[in-house]
Design an enzyme around this catalytic site. Structure first.
Site, mmCIF file in Angstrom:
data_model
loop_
_atom_site.group_PDB
_atom_site.id
_atom_site.type_symbol
_atom_site.label_atom_id
_atom_site.label_comp_id
_atom_site.label_asym_id
_atom_site.label_seq_id
_atom_site.Cartn_x
_atom_site.Cartn_y
_atom_site.Cartn_z
ATOM 1 N N GLY A 102 -92.776 -80.537 -33.100
ATOM 2 C CA GLY A 102 -92.326 -80.662 -34.476
ATOM 3 C C GLY A 102 -93.364 -80.241 -35.486
ATOM 4 O O GLY A 102 -93.031 -79.849 -36.607
ATOM 5 N N THR A 153 -90.004 -77.247 -31.890
ATOM 6 C CA THR A 153 -89.021 -76.680 -30.985
ATOM 7 C C THR A 153 -88.807 -75.189 -31.284
ATOM 8 O O THR A 153 -88.673 -74.790 -32.443
ATOM 9 C CB THR A 153 -87.696 -77.450 -31.072
ATOM 10 O OG1 THR A 153 -87.897 -78.782 -30.627
ATOM 11 C CG2 THR A 153 -86.598 -76.794 -30.261
ATOM 12 N N ASN A 160 -86.565 -86.119 -41.323
ATOM 13 C CA ASN A 160 -86.523 -84.658 -41.376
ATOM 14 C C ASN A 160 -85.140 -84.160 -40.961
ATOM 15 O O ASN A 160 -84.473 -84.761 -40.115
ATOM 16 C CB ASN A 160 -87.618 -84.049 -40.488
ATOM 17 C CG ASN A 160 -87.140 -83.722 -39.088
ATOM 18 O OD1 ASN A 160 -86.543 -82.678 -38.852
ATOM 19 N ND2 ASN A 160 -87.400 -84.642 -38.151
ATOM 20 N N PHE A 168 -84.748 -76.843 -36.564
ATOM 21 C CA PHE A 168 -85.384 -75.868 -35.661
ATOM 22 C C PHE A 168 -85.758 -74.573 -36.402
ATOM 23 O O PHE A 168 -85.468 -73.471 -35.920
ATOM 24 C CB PHE A 168 -84.480 -75.538 -34.480
ATOM 25 C CG PHE A 168 -84.253 -76.640 -33.494
ATOM 26 C CD1 PHE A 168 -84.990 -77.813 -33.531
ATOM 27 C CD2 PHE A 168 -83.274 -76.511 -32.509
ATOM 28 C CE1 PHE A 168 -84.771 -78.826 -32.602
ATOM 29 C CE2 PHE A 168 -83.050 -77.517 -31.576
ATOM 30 C CZ PHE A 168 -83.789 -78.681 -31.629
ATOM 31 N N SER A 192 -82.334 -83.402 -30.713
ATOM 32 C CA SER A 192 -82.520 -83.344 -32.165
ATOM 33 C C SER A 192 -81.187 -83.590 -32.854
ATOM 34 O O SER A 192 -80.155 -83.060 -32.433
ATOM 35 C CB SER A 192 -83.065 -81.976 -32.580
ATOM 36 O OG SER A 192 -83.002 -81.839 -33.998
ATOM 37 N N ASN A 233 -80.439 -82.486 -35.792
ATOM 38 C CA ASN A 233 -80.329 -81.556 -36.920
ATOM 39 C C ASN A 233 -79.731 -80.198 -36.569
ATOM 40 O O ASN A 233 -79.684 -79.310 -37.409
ATOM 41 C CB ASN A 233 -81.712 -81.368 -37.552
ATOM 42 C CG ASN A 233 -82.267 -82.681 -38.079
ATOM 43 O OD1 ASN A 233 -81.557 -83.431 -38.735
ATOM 44 N ND2 ASN A 233 -83.516 -82.974 -37.759
ATOM 45 N N THR A 234 -79.297 -80.020 -35.316
ATOM 46 C CA THR A 234 -78.526 -78.843 -34.920
ATOM 47 C C THR A 234 -77.148 -79.336 -34.523
ATOM 48 O O THR A 234 -77.028 -80.133 -33.584
ATOM 49 C CB THR A 234 -79.194 -78.109 -33.739
ATOM 50 O OG1 THR A 234 -80.450 -77.584 -34.164
ATOM 51 C CG2 THR A 234 -78.312 -76.971 -33.240
ATOM 52 N N LYS A 270 -86.049 -84.018 -23.043
ATOM 53 C CA LYS A 270 -86.322 -84.968 -24.129
ATOM 54 C C LYS A 270 -85.014 -85.573 -24.610
ATOM 55 O O LYS A 270 -84.065 -84.851 -24.926
ATOM 56 C CB LYS A 270 -87.042 -84.265 -25.285
ATOM 57 C CG LYS A 270 -87.496 -85.223 -26.390
ATOM 58 C CD LYS A 270 -88.422 -84.527 -27.373
ATOM 59 C CE LYS A 270 -88.994 -85.506 -28.398
ATOM 60 N NZ LYS A 270 -89.971 -84.864 -29.306
ATOM 61 N N ASN A 316 -86.760 -88.889 -29.078
ATOM 62 C CA ASN A 316 -86.717 -88.086 -30.296
ATOM 63 C C ASN A 316 -86.468 -89.013 -31.493
ATOM 64 O O ASN A 316 -86.597 -90.229 -31.382
ATOM 65 C CB ASN A 316 -85.616 -87.020 -30.158
ATOM 66 C CG ASN A 316 -85.937 -85.732 -30.896
ATOM 67 O OD1 ASN A 316 -86.436 -85.764 -32.008
ATOM 68 N ND2 ASN A 316 -85.652 -84.606 -30.272
#
Length: 350
Positions: free
Chosen positions: A68, A91, A116, A120, A181, A183-184, A219, A248
């Site tokens: 990160g 990533t 955050n 990516f 994650s 955020n995707t 992860k 994560n």
């Protein structure tokens, strides 16, 4: 001094702007061989009591930097010189992508946490591979964390990861499949065992085929139900993975959209670690991350069964020499307990 600087100056600047400035400064440091070597001699873990071996890789100390921070593998040597026992870059995705719109990085100073939703943002696997091919001026263990390109459909995810793995696995000391994650869009769906099995199997074929066989880890998110944690652990054993990184960021919070890291994650991260240790024992390497702030946290994770421990948000709040300080304190604590190696602490209270 750093706490004063942070409280009076840094906290008033945009978090992502400070991040980019720090990465640029460390990238410059990575290009200055004499200064970099001097810092490494002064700050990197060198006490024999701290040495750890995991999945065939030798680490000078158990405490490393989580993925990160160094998203493009541009400053791992400088980070190592500041005292981290390993550096996990990424990533990284197969294709370059800008990430989510700004603002996307937020400090929660009273909670010593960060939210955050970076998404990516990186320059892609080929660019990272070019950097990783450069000769390292100081010793550094580099893990490479790979994720799914945002525009790639879920049905084509395995191929996307394989593209990254083919470029990066031969250059990594270990490889991490990031399916956790928040955020995707849709990424965390890949943690379901029926989707995760073919993806990991495909990446493992690539990692196993490198000249030295690159260790492969997965992860996971802290928000997995306990039964799903068990299922991923069983799958990792079934496929012959080398380890699991837990955990994560979490989406279980109020405030800005995105993943929360730092102190509020501490309890759940430790719970997941203990559950994994109970499930797999010492058959897999467990890497604990989430809410790690000081030597007490690192020590607790080792006792709970982690072979390696990672931090990132704690670096923001504790300053540039944080990792070096933690390693020195770990060495003293190990000797205080009569240990000849920090590995004697692993799993003592698991």
């Amino acid at each position: 001094m750093y706490r004063l600087l942070f409280s009076q100056v840094l906290r008033h600047f945009d978090a992502e702007a400070v991040h980019h400035a720090t990465v640029r400064a460390l990238t410059l440091l990575s290009a200055l061989p004499l200064f970099k070597r001097l810092l490494h001699r002064m700050l990197a873990p060198s006490d024999p009591v701290l040495r750890v071996s995991a999945f065939g890789v030798h680490f000078p100390g158990p405490f490393g930097l989580a993925a990160g921070f160094d998203k493009d593998a541009s400053c791992a040597e400088a980070v190592s010189a500041l005292g981290f026992g390993h550096v996990e870059v990424g990533t990284i995705t197969a294709h370059a992508q800008p990430g989510n719109p700004r603002p996307r990085l937020f400090r929660l100073v009273p909670q010593r946490a960060v939210i955050n939703r970076m998404g990516f943002n990186n320059n892609g696997a080929a660019a990272a591979a070019r950097r990783l091919k450069r000769t390292r001026g100081v010793p550094v263990v580099v893990g490479v964390n790979i994720g799914k390109t945002k525009v790639v459909p879920e049905a084509e995810a395995a191929g996307d990861y394989v593209t990254s793995a083919k470029l990066l696995a031969p250059l990594a000391d270990y490889l991490v499949v990031n399916v956790s994650s928040p955020n995707t869009p849709g990424l965390r769906n890949l943690q379901a065992v029926e989707l995760l099995r073919p993806l990991l199997a495909a990446v493992k074929d690539v990692a196993d085929g490198t000249p030295r066989r690159t260790p492969l880890l997965v992860k996971i998110a802290p928000d997995l139900a306990d039964d799903d944690v068990d299922a991923v652990a069983d799958l990792a054993l079934e496929l012959g993975l080398d380890g699991i990184i837990a955990t994560n960021t979490t989406i279980k919070h109020s405030g800005e959209t995105g993943g929360l890291s730092g102190r509020p994650l501490k309890e759940r991260s430790l719970e997941v670690l203990r559950r994994l240790r109970a499930r797999v024992g010492d058959r897999l390497t467990l890497v604990s991350v989430g809410g790690v702030e000081n030597v007490d946290d690192v020590w607790e994770r080792l006792l709970a069964g982690a072979t390696l421990v990672q931090g990132y948000t704690g670096w923001i709040y504790n300053g540039p020499f944080w990792a070096s300080r933690v390693h020195r304190q770990l060495a003293r604590r190990a000797r205080k307990h009569g240990m000849k190696s920090i590995t004697e602490a692993i799993g003592r209270t698991a």
